[in-house]
Motif scaffolding. Structure first.
Motif, PDB file in Angstrom:
ATOM      1  N   VAL A 170       0.838  -1.201   0.000  1.00 15.28           N
ATOM      2  CA  VAL A 170       0.000   0.000   0.000  1.00 15.28           C
ATOM      3  C   VAL A 170       0.871   1.247   0.000  1.00 15.28           C
ATOM      4  O   VAL A 170       0.598   2.215  -0.720  1.00 15.28           O
ATOM      5  CB  VAL A 170      -0.972  -0.012   1.199  1.00 15.28           C
ATOM      6  N   PHE A 171       1.951   1.244   0.804  1.00 13.60           N
ATOM      7  CA  PHE A 171       2.852   2.404   0.823  1.00 13.60           C
ATOM      8  C   PHE A 171       3.478   2.618  -0.551  1.00 13.60           C
ATOM      9  O   PHE A 171       3.595   3.756  -1.026  1.00 13.60           O
ATOM     10  CB  PHE A 171       3.952   2.194   1.860  1.00 13.60           C
ATOM     11  N   GLN A 172       3.873   1.558  -1.198  1.00 12.01           N
ATOM     12  CA  GLN A 172       4.560   1.665  -2.486  1.00 12.01           C
ATOM     13  C   GLN A 172       3.639   2.191  -3.582  1.00 12.01           C
ATOM     14  O   GLN A 172       4.076   2.948  -4.448  1.00 12.01           O
ATOM     15  CB  GLN A 172       5.108   0.291  -2.886  1.00 12.01           C
ATOM     16  N   ILE A 173       2.370   1.825  -3.550  1.00 14.23           N
ATOM     17  CA  ILE A 173       1.457   2.122  -4.648  1.00 14.23           C
ATOM     18  C   ILE A 173       0.693   3.431  -4.477  1.00 14.23           C
ATOM     19  O   ILE A 173       0.489   4.184  -5.440  1.00 14.23           O
ATOM     20  CB  ILE A 173       0.468   0.956  -4.841  1.00 14.23           C
ATOM     21  N   LEU A 174       0.262   3.727  -3.258  1.00 11.62           N
ATOM     22  CA  LEU A 174      -0.599   4.905  -3.065  1.00 11.62           C
ATOM     23  C   LEU A 174       0.153   6.212  -3.293  1.00 11.62           C
ATOM     24  O   LEU A 174       1.322   6.333  -2.919  1.00 11.62           O
ATOM     25  CB  LEU A 174      -1.166   4.921  -1.647  1.00 11.62           C
ATOM     26  N   PRO A 175      -0.509   7.221  -3.848  1.00 13.12           N
ATOM     27  CA  PRO A 175       0.079   8.572  -3.886  1.00 13.12           C
ATOM     28  C   PRO A 175       0.335   9.060  -2.467  1.00 13.12           C
ATOM     29  O   PRO A 175      -0.470   8.805  -1.558  1.00 13.12           O
ATOM     30  CB  PRO A 175      -1.014   9.403  -4.581  1.00 13.12           C
ATOM     31  N   MET A 176       1.440   9.747  -2.254  1.00 18.09           N
ATOM     32  CA  MET A 176       1.828  10.138  -0.905  1.00 18.09           C
ATOM     33  C   MET A 176       0.793  11.036  -0.238  1.00 18.09           C
ATOM     34  O   MET A 176       0.556  10.935   0.964  1.00 18.09           O
ATOM     35  CB  MET A 176       3.204  10.820  -0.938  1.00 18.09           C
ATOM     36  N   LYS A 177       0.155  11.932  -0.988  1.00 20.40           N
ATOM     37  CA  LYS A 177      -0.847  12.806  -0.392  1.00 20.40           C
ATOM     38  C   LYS A 177      -1.991  11.995   0.200  1.00 20.40           C
ATOM     39  O   LYS A 177      -2.478  12.277   1.297  1.00 20.40           O
ATOM     40  CB  LYS A 177      -1.386  13.786  -1.450  1.00 20.40           C
ATOM     41  N   TYR A 178      -2.430  10.978  -0.519  1.00 16.01           N
ATOM     42  CA  TYR A 178      -3.509  10.114  -0.032  1.00 16.01           C
ATOM     43  C   TYR A 178      -3.035   9.358   1.205  1.00 16.01           C
ATOM     44  O   TYR A 178      -3.776   9.224   2.186  1.00 16.01           O
ATOM     45  CB  TYR A 178      -3.927   9.134  -1.130  1.00 16.01           C
ATOM     46  N   TYR A 179      -1.797   8.872   1.168  1.00 13.98           N
ATOM     47  CA  TYR A 179      -1.260   8.115   2.296  1.00 13.98           C
ATOM     48  C   TYR A 179      -1.157   8.994   3.543  1.00 13.98           C
ATOM     49  O   TYR A 179      -1.495   8.569   4.651  1.00 13.98           O
ATOM     50  CB  TYR A 179       0.110   7.561   1.926  1.00 13.98           C
ATOM     51  N   GLN A 180      -0.708  10.226   3.364  1.00 18.56           N
ATOM     52  CA  GLN A 180      -0.615  11.145   4.496  1.00 18.56           C
ATOM     53  C   GLN A 180      -1.976  11.399   5.128  1.00 18.56           C
ATOM     54  O   GLN A 180      -2.118  11.428   6.359  1.00 18.56           O
ATOM     55  CB  GLN A 180       0.013  12.459   4.024  1.00 18.56           C
ATOM     56  N   ASN A 181      -2.982  11.599   4.304  1.00 13.51           N
ATOM     57  CA  ASN A 181      -4.331  11.801   4.827  1.00 13.51           C
ATOM     58  C   ASN A 181      -4.826  10.559   5.563  1.00 13.51           C
ATOM     59  O   ASN A 181      -5.541  10.659   6.573  1.00 13.51           O
ATOM     60  CB  ASN A 181      -5.299  12.153   3.695  1.00 13.51           C
ATOM     61  N   ALA A 230       9.441  11.964   1.920  1.00  5.73           N
ATOM     62  CA  ALA A 230       8.232  12.800   1.955  1.00  5.73           C
ATOM     63  C   ALA A 230       7.370  12.475   3.170  1.00  5.73           C
ATOM     64  O   ALA A 230       6.814  13.376   3.804  1.00  5.73           O
ATOM     65  CB  ALA A 230       7.427  12.601   0.668  1.00  5.73           C
ATOM     66  N   LEU A 231       7.262  11.202   3.526  1.00  4.11           N
ATOM     67  CA  LEU A 231       6.478  10.819   4.699  1.00  4.11           C
ATOM     68  C   LEU A 231       7.089  11.381   5.975  1.00  4.11           C
ATOM     69  O   LEU A 231       6.384  11.954   6.821  1.00  4.11           O
ATOM     70  CB  LEU A 231       6.380   9.297   4.797  1.00  4.11           C
TER      71      LEU A 231
END
Length: 250
Positions: A170-181, A230-231
């Motif tokens: 999930v970390f590898q695939i998701l856009p970082m903005k979505y992951y941060q939210n 970025a995270l």
């Protein structure tokens, strides 16, 4: 609290036709990937937990010492080792580091909790297989740390809104903005978020031609380094606390 963890395991994939990668080269890839992660963690002053696959413990002692010397936790990842192999590895690394190994992570093969307790482990952080269909297999799970057989059982985290787990894929695939939210929303409802990544995801698969599924090579290598950076930038900007596993569990 954000619990950021890394699994140090060997890439088991075969190589593509016309390519050759020796066992020593595979170990070098592990070391290079891990040191890249350590540099990023140092930049952001974040301490993490590294789960080292038991069969690699004797081959990566210099790397293990380097990880521990930077203040990160060393724990074990049990792929298919028996109790005697686990116990021997634990004794050897405790003698090497002069520190107790408190945590162990398992996936397919699981040694009983009673045996792990006798070996003086303090917590277990088991994980599931993460493939392209995994996020849709189970949408509900217990996300609280429990005590069983004298051990703290730390479950995988899952977003209460998207229902996505915080696994490596999930970390590898998701856009970082979505992951941060996703992290923000989860911490509004849960006390912690457990994130785990694999050091092999930081491999440059254009340079090292492993025969892996295409979706596993997406956003790998340097792009994984950029996503991790970025995270951690996001966590520090938001002043969100991070912790090693052993510190949070106890």
């Amino acid at each position: 609290m954000v619990l950021l963890t890394f699994n140090i395991t060997c890439i088991e994939a075969e190589v593509k036709n016309g390519s050759q990668i020796t066992d020593n080269e595979r170990l070098k890839i592990i070391e290079n990937n891990t040191r890249a992660i350590l540099r990023i963690l140092d930049i952001h002053d974040v301490k993490s937990s590294f789960f080292v696959e038991i069969s690699l413990v004797g081959k990566l002692q210099n790397l293990i010492k380097a990880i521990s010397s930077k203040g990160h936790e060393i724990a074990f990842y049990n792929k298919d080792s028996n109790p005697e192999e686990i116990e021997n590895a634990k004794k050897n690394i405790q003698d090497l580091l002069e520190k107790q190994i408190r945590g162990i992570r398992q996936k397919d093969v699981k040694v009983s909790q009673e045996i792990l307790k006798l070996m003086e482990f303090n917590y277990v952080s088991n994980i599931d297989n993460a493939n392209i269909l995994f996020p849709f297999k189970r949408l509900k799970r217990d996300t609280e740390i429990t005590e069983e057989d004298g051990l703290s059982i730390v479950p995988e985290s899952i977003s209460p809104y998207s229902q996505l787990p915080y696994n490596d894929f999930v970390f590898q695939i998701l856009p970082m903005k979505y992951y941060q939210n996703m992290v923000l929303e989860t911490l509004q409802n849960e006390e912690f978020v457990l994130i785990y990544l694999n050091t092999w995801q930081f491999t440059d698969f254009k340079k090292y031609r492993f025969d892996i599924p295409f979706y596993r090579s997406l956003f790998s290598g340097k792009k994984m380094e950029d996503k991790l950076d970025a995270l951690l930038t996001f966590l520090n900007d938001r002043e969100m606390a991070t912790s090693r596993m052993k510190d949070y569990v106890f």
